[in-house]
Design a protein around this motif. Structure first.
Motif, PDB file in Angstrom:
ATOM      1  N   ILE A 183       0.837  -1.193   0.000  1.00 30.50           N
ATOM      2  CA  ILE A 183       0.000   0.000   0.000  1.00 30.50           C
ATOM      3  C   ILE A 183       0.875   1.247   0.000  1.00 30.50           C
ATOM      4  O   ILE A 183       1.820   1.361   0.789  1.00 30.50           O
ATOM      5  CB  ILE A 183      -0.929   0.025   1.233  1.00 30.50           C
ATOM      6  N   ARG A 184       0.546   2.197  -0.877  1.00 30.04           N
ATOM      7  CA  ARG A 184       1.224   3.497  -0.888  1.00 30.04           C
ATOM      8  C   ARG A 184       0.333   4.497  -0.142  1.00 30.04           C
ATOM      9  O   ARG A 184      -0.763   4.835  -0.593  1.00 30.04           O
ATOM     10  CB  ARG A 184       1.487   3.962  -2.307  1.00 30.04           C
ATOM     11  N   LEU A 185       0.806   4.967   1.015  1.00 36.02           N
ATOM     12  CA  LEU A 185       0.015   5.845   1.879  1.00 36.02           C
ATOM     13  C   LEU A 185       0.436   7.296   1.674  1.00 36.02           C
ATOM     14  O   LEU A 185       1.482   7.728   2.155  1.00 36.02           O
ATOM     15  CB  LEU A 185       0.203   5.442   3.346  1.00 36.02           C
ATOM     16  N   TYR A 186      -0.374   8.052   0.947  1.00 36.85           N
ATOM     17  CA  TYR A 186      -0.145   9.492   0.779  1.00 36.85           C
ATOM     18  C   TYR A 186      -0.718  10.229   1.991  1.00 36.85           C
ATOM     19  O   TYR A 186      -1.875  10.015   2.368  1.00 36.85           O
ATOM     20  CB  TYR A 186      -0.810  10.007  -0.492  1.00 36.85           C
ATOM     21  N   TYR A 187       0.066  11.125   2.592  1.00 32.76           N
ATOM     22  CA  TYR A 187      -0.379  11.810   3.800  1.00 32.76           C
ATOM     23  C   TYR A 187      -1.582  12.723   3.540  1.00 32.76           C
ATOM     24  O   TYR A 187      -2.499  12.807   4.359  1.00 32.76           O
ATOM     25  CB  TYR A 187       0.786  12.623   4.385  1.00 32.76           C
ATOM     26  N   SER A 188      -1.577  13.400   2.404  1.00 33.81           N
ATOM     27  CA  SER A 188      -2.687  14.307   2.118  1.00 33.81           C
ATOM     28  C   SER A 188      -3.987  13.552   1.826  1.00 33.81           C
ATOM     29  O   SER A 188      -5.081  14.125   1.917  1.00 33.81           O
ATOM     30  CB  SER A 188      -2.354  15.216   0.928  1.00 33.81           C
ATOM     31  N   LEU A 189      -3.885  12.276   1.488  1.00 33.44           N
ATOM     32  CA  LEU A 189      -5.088  11.493   1.234  1.00 33.44           C
ATOM     33  C   LEU A 189      -5.804  11.096   2.523  1.00 33.44           C
ATOM     34  O   LEU A 189      -6.903  10.530   2.468  1.00 33.44           O
ATOM     35  CB  LEU A 189      -4.762  10.248   0.407  1.00 33.44           C
ATOM     36  N   ILE A 190      -5.196  11.393   3.683  1.00 36.54           N
ATOM     37  CA  ILE A 190      -5.896  11.167   4.947  1.00 36.54           C
ATOM     38  C   ILE A 190      -7.145  12.047   5.000  1.00 36.54           C
ATOM     39  O   ILE A 190      -8.227  11.608   5.394  1.00 36.54           O
ATOM     40  CB  ILE A 190      -4.968  11.456   6.139  1.00 36.54           C
ATOM     41  N   GLY A 191      -6.984  13.331   4.588  1.00 42.01           N
ATOM     42  CA  GLY A 191      -8.141  14.226   4.527  1.00 42.01           C
ATOM     43  C   GLY A 191      -9.160  13.735   3.517  1.00 42.01           C
ATOM     44  O   GLY A 191     -10.372  13.825   3.749  1.00 42.01           O
ATOM     45  N   PHE A 192      -8.674  13.219   2.394  1.00 40.02           N
ATOM     46  CA  PHE A 192      -9.582  12.653   1.380  1.00 40.02           C
ATOM     47  C   PHE A 192     -10.414  11.526   1.963  1.00 40.02           C
ATOM     48  O   PHE A 192     -11.636  11.461   1.764  1.00 40.02           O
ATOM     49  CB  PHE A 192      -8.753  12.155   0.198  1.00 40.02           C
TER      50      PHE A 192
END
Length: 289
Positions: A183-192
């Motif tokens: 899994i690639r975890l983008y930090y800004s996608l937490i808000g998404f």
């Protein structure tokens, strides 16, 4: 009860999405076998619905041709929008939201795969993550909608859509991530994920039962059919326009356009709520227009 049943539906969807993502990473053509099975399950679900018992009304004698019935239905829909001002405003806000949603949906997975380089399992993870949030908060939102003007509830729904699109587009400018297993975890996608969960939980309620708050019980079917007709009208061209706009200006310009429409939909709901109360005292019939 509706919110609880929807939560159970999302739990099943969560598990299926996770497993299907793993299968697609292992074999890109697994859908050849999965789609026929899904078709059979879909037919089975329709059959189960037909076995549900409900109070039967006296059969109606149909005295009109299909063409005449369609014309009369169109007249009734026009009359509802003309006479029921609060509902007309609700549908205007919904139409603006719908444009925002349909502009981005066709390019969402293109963005995941081409811009963010996510694999199938990572996409399944993000979809499951926001669905987990939706499952948790759906029962609360069901109670909240029961005692809230649907236009105010719509503001919550539309705002969550705008915010999840914002955080999605932000990832292009803040492409920081951590790889964990597959899994690639983008930090800004937490808000998404957070705001998409709020959107998923609130929209399923607003979309399916929001119209019934503007009419009597007997008219709920007519109002919902009008609502679905307007969905079909914008679905004819909004997704195509979204793809066309993306090909001309790119991902973030399309996301920006969607956020503008979200802001317009929120303003429409707020303006209507402050000025026009909901009234269901009289039915809007075509012959009365």
């Amino acid at each position: 009860l509706y919110s609880i049943s929807t939560s159970l539906n999302k739990i099943v969807m969560l598990l299926v999405t996770l497993v299907y993502g793993l299968w697609l990473d292992a074999d890109n053509y697994i859908f050849i076998y999965v789609f026929p099975v899904m078709a059979v399950l879909g037919i089975g679900s329709v059959y189960l619905l037909t076995t549900m018992h409900f109070p039967e009304e006296k059969p109606l004698t149909i005295r009109k041709t299909i063409f005449q019935s369609v014309i009369q239905s169109g007249k009734n829909m026009y009359c509802i929008l003309k006479e029921n001002v609060a509902y007309r405003h609700f549908e205007i806000g919904f139409m603006l939201y719908g444009f925002a949603f349909m502009f981005t949906m066709p390019i969402l997975f293109i963005y995941f795969y081409d811009e963010l380089n996510l694999n199938y399992f990572s996409v399944a993870f993000y979809r499951n993550a926001y669905n987990i949030i939706a499952i948790i908060i759906l029962p609360y939102f069901g109670k909240l909608m029961g005692k809230t003007d649907p236009r105010i509830f719509g503001i919550l729904t539309y705002a969550s859509l705008g915010l999840y699109i914002f955080f999605l587009g932000l990832t292009s400018y803040l492409p920081f991530y951590t790889d964990f297993m597959s899994i690639r975890l983008y930090y800004s996608l937490i808000g998404f994920v957070i705001f998409h969960g709020v959107f998923a939980a609130s929209m399923v309620l607003l979309w399916n039962i929001g119209s019934s708050y503007f009419c009597s019980v007997e008219e709920a079917g007519t109002y919902q059919s009008l609502h679905l007709s307007l969905v079909g009208i914008r679905a004819l061209f909004a997704p195509l326009f979204g793809i066309f706009f993306y090909e001309l200006f790119g991902f973030n310009a399309t996301f920006g356009l969607s956020i503008i429409f979200v802001i317009l939909s929120i303003y429409a709901m707020l303006w209507s709520h402050r000025r026009i109360p909901i009234s269901i005292n009289t039915s809007a019939k075509a012959e009365n227009c």
